[in-house]
Design a protein around this motif. Structure first.
Motif, mmCIF file in Angstrom:
data_model
loop_
_atom_site.group_PDB
_atom_site.id
_atom_site.type_symbol
_atom_site.label_atom_id
_atom_site.label_comp_id
_atom_site.label_asym_id
_atom_site.label_seq_id
_atom_site.Cartn_x
_atom_site.Cartn_y
_atom_site.Cartn_z
ATOM 1 N N UNK A 109 1.625 -5.929 -4.294
ATOM 2 C CA UNK A 109 2.340 -5.659 -3.050
ATOM 3 C C UNK A 109 2.432 -4.155 -2.875
ATOM 4 N N UNK A 110 1.756 -3.633 -1.873
ATOM 5 C CA UNK A 110 1.702 -2.182 -1.702
ATOM 6 C C UNK A 110 3.027 -1.617 -1.214
ATOM 7 N N UNK A 111 3.951 -2.474 -0.856
ATOM 8 C CA UNK A 111 5.250 -2.013 -0.384
ATOM 9 C C UNK A 111 6.199 -1.723 -1.544
ATOM 10 N N UNK A 112 5.823 -2.153 -2.731
ATOM 11 C CA UNK A 112 6.692 -2.012 -3.902
ATOM 12 C C UNK A 112 5.977 -1.219 -5.001
ATOM 13 N N UNK A 113 6.685 -0.318 -5.671
ATOM 14 C CA UNK A 113 6.052 0.440 -6.760
ATOM 15 C C UNK A 113 5.435 -0.457 -7.832
ATOM 16 N N UNK A 114 6.006 -1.622 -8.033
ATOM 17 C CA UNK A 114 5.473 -2.534 -9.036
ATOM 18 C C UNK A 114 4.090 -3.047 -8.732
ATOM 19 N N UNK A 115 3.653 -2.886 -7.493
ATOM 20 C CA UNK A 115 2.325 -3.328 -7.110
ATOM 21 C C UNK A 115 1.221 -2.346 -7.429
ATOM 22 N N UNK A 116 1.583 -1.175 -7.936
ATOM 23 C CA UNK A 116 0.599 -0.120 -8.201
ATOM 24 C C UNK A 116 0.030 -0.231 -9.598
ATOM 25 N N UNK A 121 10.110 4.520 -3.253
ATOM 26 C CA UNK A 121 9.903 3.542 -2.199
ATOM 27 C C UNK A 121 8.485 3.633 -1.644
ATOM 28 N N UNK A 122 8.001 2.514 -1.181
ATOM 29 C CA UNK A 122 6.701 2.487 -0.541
ATOM 30 C C UNK A 122 6.791 3.060 0.851
ATOM 31 N N UNK A 123 5.927 3.982 1.185
ATOM 32 C CA UNK A 123 5.911 4.646 2.488
ATOM 33 C C UNK A 123 4.817 4.067 3.383
ATOM 34 N N UNK A 162 3.430 0.612 7.228
ATOM 35 C CA UNK A 162 4.356 1.751 7.226
ATOM 36 C C UNK A 162 5.778 1.229 7.054
ATOM 37 N N UNK A 163 6.543 1.904 6.246
ATOM 38 C CA UNK A 163 7.958 1.578 6.172
ATOM 39 C C UNK A 163 8.599 1.980 7.498
ATOM 40 N N UNK A 164 9.626 1.277 7.888
ATOM 41 C CA UNK A 164 10.196 1.479 9.210
ATOM 42 C C UNK A 164 10.602 2.902 9.532
ATOM 43 N N UNK A 165 11.105 3.621 8.549
ATOM 44 C CA UNK A 165 11.619 4.969 8.803
ATOM 45 C C UNK A 165 10.534 5.981 9.158
ATOM 46 N N UNK A 166 9.261 5.641 8.915
ATOM 47 C CA UNK A 166 8.182 6.598 9.203
ATOM 48 C C UNK A 166 7.240 6.112 10.300
ATOM 49 N N UNK A 167 7.454 4.914 10.788
ATOM 50 C CA UNK A 167 6.570 4.381 11.827
ATOM 51 C C UNK A 167 6.561 5.281 13.040
ATOM 52 N N UNK A 168 5.368 5.548 13.547
ATOM 53 C CA UNK A 168 5.233 6.414 14.700
ATOM 54 C C UNK A 168 5.175 7.888 14.349
ATOM 55 N N UNK A 169 5.463 8.239 13.105
ATOM 56 C CA UNK A 169 5.431 9.657 12.700
ATOM 57 C C UNK A 169 4.370 9.921 11.640
ATOM 58 N N UNK A 170 4.108 8.962 10.785
ATOM 59 C CA UNK A 170 3.136 9.114 9.699
ATOM 60 C C UNK A 170 1.893 8.292 10.003
#
Length: 124
Positions: free
Chosen positions: A104-111, A46-48, A60-68
């Motif tokens: 799309x940097x949110x998806x592995x396919x974008x790399x 998953x994109x972080x 930032x993916x939602x689960x890391x917002x405010x921490x990363x």
């Protein structure tokens, strides 16, 4: 040939911090965005987070917002991911990747190019 080398992973207790580094070479650093991805055991990659090359805007993916926090040093061709208040669910192999133009940097396919990853283990 593009090369990306991650470092900084390790074992940390919940609530702790780590700083990952991604040293790159073999391509024009300022021409591409860079993303951090992670893959936990048994889960899809998953994109972080990612940072653009143009204006250094970030995602930032939602689960890391405010921490990363993602940052980069153009002079060193290096991208960092500072991770605070780590949780056991952050345990994964963390990869940095060059985001393809228009990708799309949110998806592995974008790399376009990938590093080999660094393991982050967060104990409870």
């Amino acid at each position: 040939e593009a090369q990306l080398v991650e470092s900084g992973g390790g074992l940390v207790q919940a609530g702790g911090s780590l700083r990952l580094s991604c040293v790159t070479s073999g391509f024009t650093f300022v021409d591409y965005g860079i993303g951090w991805f992670r893959q936990a055991p048994g889960k899809e990659r998953e994109g972080v987070s990612c940072i653009s090359n143009s204006d250094s805007s970030t995602y930032y993916v939602g689960s890391v917002k405010g921490r990363f926090t993602i940052s980069k040093d153009n002079a060193k061709n290096t991208v960092y991911l500072s991770m605070d208040n780590l949780k056991p669910e952050d345990t994964a192999v963390y990869y940095c990747a060059v985001i393809d133009v228009g990708g799309n940097c949110r998806e592995p396919g974008g790399a376009k190019y990938w590093g080999k990853g660094t393991l982050v283990t967060v104990s409870s």
